[in-house]
Design an enzyme around this catalytic site. Structure first.
Site, PDB file in Angstrom:
ATOM      1  N   SER A 188       0.829  -1.214   0.000  1.00  0.00           N
ATOM      2  CA  SER A 188       0.000   0.000   0.000  1.00  0.00           C
ATOM      3  C   SER A 188       0.857   1.255   0.000  1.00  0.00           C
ATOM      4  CB  SER A 188      -0.957   0.003   1.208  1.00  0.00           C
ATOM      5  OG  SER A 188      -1.788  -1.128   1.206  1.00  0.00           O
ATOM      6  N   ASP A 303      -7.791  -2.853  -0.699  1.00  0.00           N
ATOM      7  CA  ASP A 303      -9.194  -2.574  -0.432  1.00  0.00           C
ATOM      8  C   ASP A 303     -10.079  -2.774  -1.653  1.00  0.00           C
ATOM      9  OD1 ASP A 303      -8.729  -2.029   2.211  1.00  0.00           O
ATOM     10  OD2 ASP A 303      -8.595   0.137   1.947  1.00  0.00           O
ATOM     11  N   LYS A 330      -8.212  -7.281   7.999  1.00  0.00           N
ATOM     12  CA  LYS A 330      -9.059  -6.096   7.839  1.00  0.00           C
ATOM     13  C   LYS A 330     -10.274  -6.186   8.772  1.00  0.00           C
ATOM     14  CE  LYS A 330      -6.799  -3.899   4.505  1.00  0.00           C
ATOM     15  NZ  LYS A 330      -6.415  -2.472   4.557  1.00  0.00           N
ATOM     16  N   ARG A 334     -11.194 -10.734   4.802  1.00  0.00           N
ATOM     17  CA  ARG A 334     -11.881 -10.439   3.549  1.00  0.00           C
ATOM     18  C   ARG A 334     -11.727 -11.532   2.500  1.00  0.00           C
ATOM     19  NH1 ARG A 334     -10.894  -3.884   3.303  1.00  0.00           N
ATOM     20  NH2 ARG A 334     -12.640  -3.380   4.691  1.00  0.00           N
TER      21      ARG A 334
END
Length: 421
Positions: A188, A303, A330, A334
């Site tokens: 990220s 995301d 998360k 997920r």
């Protein structure tokens, strides 16, 4: 709250302001020495968690009519900061509180107490901060006392970029220079770019040489009198996917195509899958498209996986998502959550070693879907409803308030049907 979603979407939508940018600019403004106004047309639970946590340690922040007004902080010690479910709030403000010597206690809800903090806590403890965490393996409540000291910090890059962001906010406040060395792959990375840009706006200088950041001490936050939060690409992604998998175009207003937000890569990802997306001066338009399976690297865009999984379900062939292992940490796991969601509608997916594979191209059946209390799972499930012949019931749909409280209002405005169960 459980709801039922159905219908065909079409029209134009304005995504909400970027919560990632809002977190960062609120912190910079709260650490400043003069009043600052931040234009933010809408808020969510995460943004308000940061605002309230800053106020708990003495910030003077008011939100009214789409504007945050921030006045200089009068530090308050021994306060409790409720981070809600916001990982950004927790990981950004623990180092800031330590740099200020605020002796604060952090609490949270949902899955936040289980989200990793160990490496950041170790780095802080090596630099003058005393940290107390529960003995049961949870991260919260977390108490920090003492004052952070300058020096050389080493942190892994493959757990959370939020660790680095928190230190980048804190270290300029110290009375000597510091460095941050990131080991391994920095995931990220675009979020670090957003942090450095927010610091630049606030007059804070950060040097960077590869995986090492150099931060001068004795710097002062000096925000402009007014700043504007740009549109949120993480939220825009849901409408772009809805447009390319649906039967009618969907147009997005108010988006900055030259943004530093990493999730603007949604256009690139969808284009690789064969999506037809038109960008002009006024709109970004997602056209109904024939999608095909591809290999997508999610190192910098974790995301996006839930909503890209919906696109993959509608695509012909298999789509393989790479570098997604940390998604288990998360608001939900997920990977398992999306595997379960897709299985419920008749789509096969496979959780691998840092990979997620969706076998698309099959007819999606109507069903009930558990959101696992995760806002991105709930919104992805709603977009799934656009490629079914019937309704999808979403369990725990109120989780969208974390990032996009008006999401289901937008579904209705675009022609969809939303019914509370």
């Amino acid at each position: 709250m459980n709801i039922q979603v159905s219908g065909i979407l079409q029209g134009a939508v304005t995504p909400p302001p970027s919560k990632s940018q809002a977190h960062r600019l609120l912190i910079c403004a709260a650490l400043g020495s003069a009043q600052c106004r931040i234009m933010c047309s809408a808020v969510n639970k995460d943004i308000m968690a940061t605002m309230k946590s800053l106020c708990a340690i003495g910030a003077d922040i008011n939100y009214s009519n789409g504007v945050f007004t921030i006045n200089p902080m009068d530090l308050k010690k021994n306060r409790t900061l409720d981070c809600g479910e916001s990982g950004s709030t927790m990981r950004f403000l623990v180092p800031v509180a330590a740099a200020l010597g605020a002796d604060a206690t952090f609490v949270g809800s949902g899955k936040l107490p289980q989200r990793p903090m160990k490496d950041l806590c170790i780095a802080l403890q090596e630099h003058g901060v005393q940290i107390t965490r529960p003995a049961d393996g949870l991260e919260l409540p977390l108490q920090c006392s003492g004052t952070l000291t300058a020096g050389h910090y080493t942190l892994p890059g493959d757990i959370s970029s939020q660790y680095i962001t928190g230190l980048l906010f804190a270290l300029p406040l110290l009375n000597a220079d510091s460095t941050i060395e990131v080991t391994g792959n920095l995931t990220s990375a675009s979020y670090i770019d957003m942090t450095i840009d927010a610091l630049r706006i606030a007059g804070i200088k950060v040097g960077r040489h590869g995986s090492t950041f150099n931060i001068k001490g004795n710097q002062h936050y000096n925000m402009p009198a007014e700043v504007v939060i740009e549109g949120d690409w993480s939220s825009a992604a849901f409408w772009l996917v809805a447009g390319v998998v649906g039967k009618h175009p969907i147009r997005l207003r108010g988006m900055n195509i030259d943004t530093l937000q990493g999730d603007s890569a949604i256009i690139e990802h969808l284009s690789k899958m064969g999506a037809h997306i038109v960008v002009d001066e006024k709109y970004i338009t997602a056209m109904p498209s024939q999608l095909h399976g591809v290999e997508l690297n999610c190192m910098d865009t974790p995301d996006l996986l839930p909503i890209l999984s919906v696109a993959a379900a509608a695509a012909n062939g298999s789509t393989i998502f790479l570098n997604v292992g940390r998604l288990m940490y998360k608001e939900s796991d997920r990977l398992e959550a999306m595997r379960s969601v897709l299985a419920a509608v008749g789509i096969t997916s496979i959780v691998g070693d840092d990979t997620f594979t969706v076998l698309g191209g099959k007819r999606v059946v109507k069903t009930a879907i558990d959101s696992y209390g995760d806002h991105r799972i709930a919104m992805s499930a709603a977009i799934l409803s656009t490629i079914t012949d019937g309704e999808i019931a979403i369990i725990g749909a109120d989780s969208v308030a974390k990032s996009y409280p008006t999401f289901f209002d937008e579904i209705i405005a675009l022609g969809g049907n939303v019914k509370k169960l």
